[in-house]
Design a protein around this motif. Structure first.
Motif, PDB file in Angstrom:
ATOM      1  N   ALA A  43       0.831  -1.203   0.000  1.00  0.00           N
ATOM      2  CA  ALA A  43       0.000   0.000   0.000  1.00  0.00           C
ATOM      3  C   ALA A  43       0.864   1.251   0.000  1.00  0.00           C
ATOM      4  N   VAL A  44       0.396   2.272  -0.705  1.00  0.00           N
ATOM      5  CA  VAL A  44       1.105   3.548  -0.755  1.00  0.00           C
ATOM      6  C   VAL A  44       0.601   4.513   0.306  1.00  0.00           C
ATOM      7  N   SER A  45      -0.510   4.172   0.968  1.00  0.00           N
ATOM      8  CA  SER A  45      -1.089   5.090   1.946  1.00  0.00           C
ATOM      9  C   SER A  45      -1.981   4.336   2.927  1.00  0.00           C
ATOM     10  N   LEU A  46      -2.275   4.996   4.034  1.00  0.00           N
ATOM     11  CA  LEU A  46      -3.292   4.547   4.987  1.00  0.00           C
ATOM     12  C   LEU A  46      -4.317   5.658   5.118  1.00  0.00           C
ATOM     13  N   ASP A  47      -5.581   5.308   4.936  1.00  0.00           N
ATOM     14  CA  ASP A  47      -6.652   6.306   4.992  1.00  0.00           C
ATOM     15  C   ASP A  47      -6.393   7.460   4.026  1.00  0.00           C
ATOM     16  N   GLY A  48      -5.744   7.145   2.900  1.00  0.00           N
ATOM     17  CA  GLY A  48      -5.552   8.134   1.853  1.00  0.00           C
ATOM     18  C   GLY A  48      -4.284   8.955   1.948  1.00  0.00           C
ATOM     19  N   TYR A  49      -3.485   8.770   3.006  1.00  0.00           N
ATOM     20  CA  TYR A  49      -2.292   9.592   3.189  1.00  0.00           C
ATOM     21  C   TYR A  49      -1.073   8.712   3.479  1.00  0.00           C
ATOM     22  N   SER A  50       0.089   9.116   2.964  1.00  0.00           N
ATOM     23  CA  SER A  50       1.308   8.346   3.178  1.00  0.00           C
ATOM     24  C   SER A  50       1.821   8.469   4.607  1.00  0.00           C
ATOM     25  N   ALA A  51       1.441   9.535   5.315  1.00  0.00           N
ATOM     26  CA  ALA A  51       1.961   9.772   6.664  1.00  0.00           C
ATOM     27  C   ALA A  51       1.655   8.619   7.609  1.00  0.00           C
ATOM     28  N   GLY A  52       0.538   7.926   7.400  1.00  0.00           N
ATOM     29  CA  GLY A  52       0.176   6.828   8.278  1.00  0.00           C
ATOM     30  C   GLY A  52       1.130   5.654   8.220  1.00  0.00           C
ATOM     31  N   LEU A  53       1.919   5.568   7.149  1.00  0.00           N
ATOM     32  CA  LEU A  53       2.888   4.485   6.996  1.00  0.00           C
ATOM     33  C   LEU A  53       4.261   4.862   7.531  1.00  0.00           C
ATOM     34  N   SER A  54       4.494   6.128   7.748  1.00  0.00           N
ATOM     35  CA  SER A  54       5.835   6.629   8.032  1.00  0.00           C
ATOM     36  C   SER A  54       6.108   6.712   9.529  1.00  0.00           C
ATOM     37  N   GLY A  55       7.024   5.852  10.006  1.00  0.00           N
ATOM     38  CA  GLY A  55       7.446   5.903  11.394  1.00  0.00           C
ATOM     39  C   GLY A  55       8.691   6.768  11.551  1.00  0.00           C
ATOM     40  N   GLU A  56       9.238   6.804  12.764  1.00  0.00           N
ATOM     41  CA  GLU A  56      10.385   7.668  13.041  1.00  0.00           C
ATOM     42  C   GLU A  56      11.610   7.353  12.178  1.00  0.00           C
ATOM     43  N   PRO A  57      11.969   6.083  11.947  1.00  0.00           N
ATOM     44  CA  PRO A  57      13.138   5.814  11.096  1.00  0.00           C
ATOM     45  C   PRO A  57      12.958   6.295   9.657  1.00  0.00           C
TER      46      PRO A  57
END
Length: 248
Positions: A47-61
């Motif tokens: 998936a490229v996104s969660l709930d339509g946004y990429s921020a949901g996939l992006s953790g601190e690292p």
């Protein structure tokens, strides 16, 4: 203050010792020749996104590497739709990263470059109105007049009915913007792949299953396959894999 999630090297030079920013910069170093580098985050199931946004996939690292890649580039390339949807702000760096750029003979900030055939862009969006460096918009001859946008960005015409990305990259390099980092979106990634313009791919794989619904990191018309060898594999303490693929 919360400690950074450690990132260690798995391949090709494995090391259990966490990599500091200098070690990460060495692994994602600037190239000696002009280069277009893609940067994306995805779930394990693509998936490229969660709930339509990429921020949901992006953790601190992933965010840490994201910031370092911005520090290393001359220009940050993004599609107009992604700029609008993700709510891009002005491309600014903290003092430590600006100091690194000054030490290495670079401008303090990378230049934002937006791809838009229609010029459907808001000149009051912070990415333009608050930009520390005048942005560039790659567009085409058929685009409508946009005097308000032209007041806050350089409009560069590349092609007649659509944006010719090869011409656009050549224009960026003419301006001295040799190291280009592209953050998407998927349609732009697909178009760059089809034109055989992608030199490097940095991919963060988040340790989660997003389920059905989200698209892939690339989209658009089918194109020939492009070989892109694996160059390194890093592992973050939260389970995120950080992959780098690049041409020779």
């Amino acid at each position: 203050m919360t400690a950074e999630t450690p990132i260690s090297a798995l391949w090709p030079d494995p090391s259990p010792t966490p990599l500091d920013d200098d070690a990460l910069v060495a692994r994602y170093r600037r190239a000696d020749a002009p280069r277009l580098r893609m940067n994306f985050v995805t779930s394990v199931d693509g998936a490229v996104s969660l709930d339509g946004y990429s921020a949901g996939l992006s953790g601190e690292p992933d965010k840490r590497v994201f910031g370092l890649l911005r520090m290393l580039c001359d220009a940050l390339l993004v599609a107009a739709g992604t700029l609008r949807h993700e709510g891009y702000r002005a491309i600014r760096l903290d003092e430590r990263r600006r100091a690194w750029r000054r030490t290495h003979g670079l401008a303090e900030y990378p230049t934002l470059v937006v791809v838009s055939g229609s010029l459907d862009l808001d000149p009051t969006q912070a990415a333009f109105a608050d930009a520390p460096v005048r942005p560039v918009v790659l567009t085409c001859d058929d685009a409508p007049a946009a005097p308000e946008l032209a007041a806050v960005a350089d409009l560069v015409h590349c092609g007649a009915g659509r944006v010719d990305l090869a011409v656009g990259l050549a224009e960026l390099r003419r301006r001295g913007l040799d190291q280009v980092l592209c953050e998407g979106g998927p349609q732009l990634f697909g178009a760059l792949t089809a034109a055989d313009l992608v030199d490097e791919m940095c991919l963060s794989v988040a340790p989660l299953l997003a389920g059905a619904g989200a698209g892939r990191i690339t989209a658009g018309a089918a194109s020939p396959q492009r070989h892109l060898p694996l160059r390194h594999v890093l592992l973050a303490g939260d389970g995120t894999l950080l992959l780098r693929h690049a041409r020779h």
